[in-house]
Write a protein that holds these residues in place. Structure first.
Motif, PDB file in Angstrom:
ATOM      1  N   ARG A 118       2.634  -0.446   2.639  1.00 28.25           N
ATOM      2  CA  ARG A 118       4.009  -0.449   2.119  1.00 28.25           C
ATOM      3  C   ARG A 118       5.003  -1.016   3.126  1.00 28.25           C
ATOM      4  O   ARG A 118       6.123  -1.364   2.773  1.00 28.25           O
ATOM      5  N   ASP A 282       1.964   8.665  -0.908  1.00 23.57           N
ATOM      6  CA  ASP A 282       1.498   8.365  -2.250  1.00 23.57           C
ATOM      7  C   ASP A 282       0.016   8.741  -2.392  1.00 23.57           C
ATOM      8  O   ASP A 282      -0.805   8.400  -1.535  1.00 23.57           O
ATOM      9  N   ARG A 283      -0.320   9.425  -3.477  1.00 22.78           N
ATOM     10  CA  ARG A 283      -1.693   9.902  -3.643  1.00 22.78           C
ATOM     11  C   ARG A 283      -2.685   8.749  -3.727  1.00 22.78           C
ATOM     12  O   ARG A 283      -3.778   8.811  -3.147  1.00 22.78           O
ATOM     13  N   ASP A 284      -2.315   7.674  -4.411  1.00 26.34           N
ATOM     14  CA  ASP A 284      -3.233   6.544  -4.515  1.00 26.34           C
ATOM     15  C   ASP A 284      -3.418   5.841  -3.172  1.00 26.34           C
ATOM     16  O   ASP A 284      -4.522   5.393  -2.845  1.00 26.34           O
ATOM     17  N   GLN A 285      -2.345   5.749  -2.388  1.00 25.29           N
ATOM     18  CA  GLN A 285      -2.482   5.143  -1.069  1.00 25.29           C
ATOM     19  C   GLN A 285      -3.367   6.017  -0.180  1.00 25.29           C
ATOM     20  O   GLN A 285      -4.199   5.509   0.583  1.00 25.29           O
TER      21      GLN A 285
END
Length: 378
Positions: A118, A282-285
């Motif tokens: 990010r 972020d959970r996906d990151q």
């Protein structure tokens, strides 16, 4: 260094069979028997709580889209190169401005190059961003030999910047990456424009160990430092295994995806005022980071880096002649009092937000501080 200096283009392409195997292993997890009274999924006082871990594992198995994350990572130029016999994976995000400043970003574990995902688009207007992976971490695998410690890795990073044509460059680091950043300035001061370190209150646990404690601390400050040491001691179980018994923990991290998930995710829980708060990432990151480690079997090999560095005579080093900036997240007044008692660091920023992984938690704040510091020294 080796004679082969080739930069080989690289794209992440995990075989479908590996994705299918991961889902199968997650579905077949042999869970611990629950302990009565330990059903609070937010209580990390004994480590990662089972209800939280089961929910996250279920999402990793049935909700997480690796292919979407893989495509996002592949938006950036990547290559591999062999330095001193070891393959290194490197992300190279070029600025549209050919005269932009090269910026080397160094991370530690349990993060990976994914930590900076990010942050990259916030920097490329002013910087050519270079992100190597530690030997044994992510796609810088497999390990070619023993002996890959912090000092040797630092020299490899300097060589990578040379191969990219960057004789002078800026450097930023967090966690172990801070040690690499400091050593780069100490061993190659003529090449490093400036060093920028991302820190947080976890650093207080290093005062009196890796860094000397000032001799004029008040009783109140000594009490605060003792509390920080106690909190740090509770968090260092993994470090003892990595530093001294990597061969023991390695097979478990390689064979059990849930075991590795617990081992990594628990480290993303930030300590604040003696308690825990959920990670502001972020959970996906977060799961992308875990997945990279799983697919490359680097849960075991990155632990070897810790062993080598712990048993090396060369450790952290800083260069007084190279401009230095610090950005402290989840700040505590004792950090500057102990790390910079003479106020010698010209650029010092403190933020109440964020923590140990600022590029994941507060990328805008970190990017702004990086731009401000390197503008001041360029």
């Amino acid at each position: 260094m080796n004679a082969d200096t080739a930069l080989t283009p690289f794209r992440i392409d995990i075989p479908q069979a590996d994705l299918d195997e991961l889902r199968h292993r997650l579905a077949q997890t042999r869970w611990p028997l629950p302990v009565p009274g330990r059903d609070d999924r937010t209580d990390f006082s004994r480590g990662i709580p089972l209800p939280y871990l089961r929910d996250l594992a279920e999402y990793w198995r049935d909700g997480f889209d690796w292919r979407a994350q893989e495509a996002k990572l592949n938006e950036h130029e990547q290559f591999t190169t062999v330095v001193d016999g070891q393959t290194f994976h490197v992300v190279h995000a070029r600025s549209a401005d050919p005269d932009a400043t090269p910026l080397l970003l160094s991370n530690g574990w349990p993060a990976s190059f994914v930590e900076y995902e990010r942050l990259i688009p916030l920097l490329t207007e002013e910087f050519h961003v270079v992100i190597p992976s530690l030997p044994g971490l992510g796609f810088s695998t497999p390990l070619s030999a023993t002996g890959w410690d912090l000092a040797r890795t630092t020299e490899a990073y300097a060589e990578i910047m040379t191969r990219l044509g960057y004789e002078r460059f800026a450097a930023h680091g967090t966690d172990v990456g801070s040690g690499i950043t400091g050593r780069l300035a100490a061993t190659h001061p003529e090449r490093v424009i400036g060093t920028h370190l991302g820190a947080d209150r976890v650093w207080l646990g290093l005062v009196g160990d890796k860094f000397p404690a000032p001799g004029d601390l008040s009783d109140e400050e000594l009490a605060q430092l003792a509390a920080a040491h106690a909190a740090s001691a509770a968090e260092r179980g993994y470090l003892g295994m990595h530093n001294h018994r990597p061969d023991t923990i390695g097979p478990a991290l390689t064979d059990s995806p849930v075991g590795q998930l617990a081992w990594i995710v628990e480290k993303f829980k930030r300590r604040t005022d003696g308690g825990y708060r959920m990670p502001e990432v972020d959970r996906d990151q977060l799961l992308t980071n875990v997945s990279v480690s799983w697919f490359t079997r680097s849960g075991a090999s990155v632990a070897q880096f810790y062993y080598e560095s712990e048993h090396s005579e060369l450790d952290f080093a800083m260069a007084s002649g190279v401009p230095s900036g610090w950005a402290v997240f989840d700040a505590h007044p004792l950090i500057r009092r102990t790390m910079d008692p003479w106020r010698a660091i010209g650029h010092w920023s403190e933020f109440a937000e964020g923590g140990h992984f600022p590029a994941m938690e507060e990328p805008e704040l970190l990017a702004g501080d990086l731009r401000a510091f390197f503008r001041s020294v360029s």
